[in-house]
Enzyme design. Structure first.
Site, PDB file in Angstrom:
ATOM      1  N   ARG A 127      39.459 -45.800  53.305  1.00  0.00           N
ATOM      2  CA  ARG A 127      40.758 -46.478  53.305  1.00  0.00           C
ATOM      3  C   ARG A 127      41.200 -46.809  54.713  1.00  0.00           C
ATOM      4  NH1 ARG A 127      42.385 -41.825  49.803  1.00  0.00           N
ATOM      5  NH2 ARG A 127      42.624 -40.987  51.878  1.00  0.00           N
TER       6      ARG A 127
ATOM      7  N   HIS B 203      40.446 -45.848  43.574  1.00  0.00           N
ATOM      8  CA  HIS B 203      39.153 -45.395  43.057  1.00  0.00           C
ATOM      9  C   HIS B 203      38.545 -46.456  42.146  1.00  0.00           C
ATOM     10  CE1 HIS B 203      40.919 -41.122  43.476  1.00  0.00           C
ATOM     11  NE2 HIS B 203      40.050 -41.287  44.460  1.00  0.00           N
TER      12      HIS B 203
ATOM     13  N   LYS C 159      39.517 -26.674  46.295  1.00  0.00           N
ATOM     14  CA  LYS C 159      40.671 -27.563  46.189  1.00  0.00           C
ATOM     15  C   LYS C 159      41.568 -27.076  45.061  1.00  0.00           C
ATOM     16  CE  LYS C 159      38.961 -31.717  48.280  1.00  0.00           C
ATOM     17  NZ  LYS C 159      39.025 -33.165  48.247  1.00  0.00           N
TER      18      LYS C 159
ATOM     19  N   SER D  20      45.000 -39.917  45.923  1.00  0.00           N
ATOM     20  CA  SER D  20      45.408 -38.966  44.884  1.00  0.00           C
ATOM     21  C   SER D  20      46.534 -38.079  45.384  1.00  0.00           C
ATOM     22  CB  SER D  20      44.210 -38.106  44.457  1.00  0.00           C
ATOM     23  OG  SER D  20      43.253 -38.896  43.798  1.00  0.00           O
TER      24      SER D  20
END
Length: 159
Positions: A91, A18, A42, A129
């Site tokens: 990514r 990040h 979430k 994460s």
């Protein structure tokens, strides 16, 4: 012309990946609002307040960064902040399809919104994460995956 962008995410927790995207965006934009999402869908490991605190610590030496939380549609938050650009990180190819759909969805809600995709450096490409949370659950060492400024905040039980 003053360009402002928003970099949204749950940042649960903020990672070196990040931070890599944020630093790259600082080369392009005059101001970046790191928008920490309060997403009830979430199941985050860290509270919204703690995620905001960690992001502020991780970016305190980057003068172009403002950290704010939001709990609305991203395009509504962008309108409120008078930002027309959304930054997203990619990514891997697996990220692309989801991010493309989200970019189109945001554009359908507000035609003035554009999404810019940035890739992290290769050394940060595997960091997520989710990976950090998995390691934290077993008290593993994440010091090479997250900004050093937040290591003291990663006590899962002090949420």
């Amino acid at each position: 012309m003053y360009n402002k962008a928003i970099y949204p995410g749950t940042f649960d927790p903020v990672t070196n990946g990040h931070l890599d995207i944020i630093k790259r965006a600082c080369k392009i934009f005059d101001e970046i609002i790191v928008a920490v999402a309060d997403n009830k869908d979430k199941n985050t490991m860290f509270s919204l307040e703690k995620r905001v605190k960690m992001m502020k610590k991780a970016t305190e030496n980057l003068p172009k960064i403002k950290v704010k939380s939001f709990n609305s549609l991203l395009v509504e938050f962008a309108k409120k902040e008078n930002a027309k650009i959304i930054i997203r990180g990619l990514r891997a190819v697996s990220d692309f399809e989801y991010e493309l759909q989200m970019g189109y969805a945001n554009k359908s809600l507000d035609e003035e919104i554009d999404t810019i995709y940035l890739m992290p450096n290769l050394q940060n490409a595997f960091i997520s994460s989710s990976v950090v949370r998995s390691i934290l659950k077993y008290n593993g060492d994440v010091s090479h995956l997250v900004p050093k400024e937040i290591l003291g905040e990663l006590n899962v039980y002090s949420n």
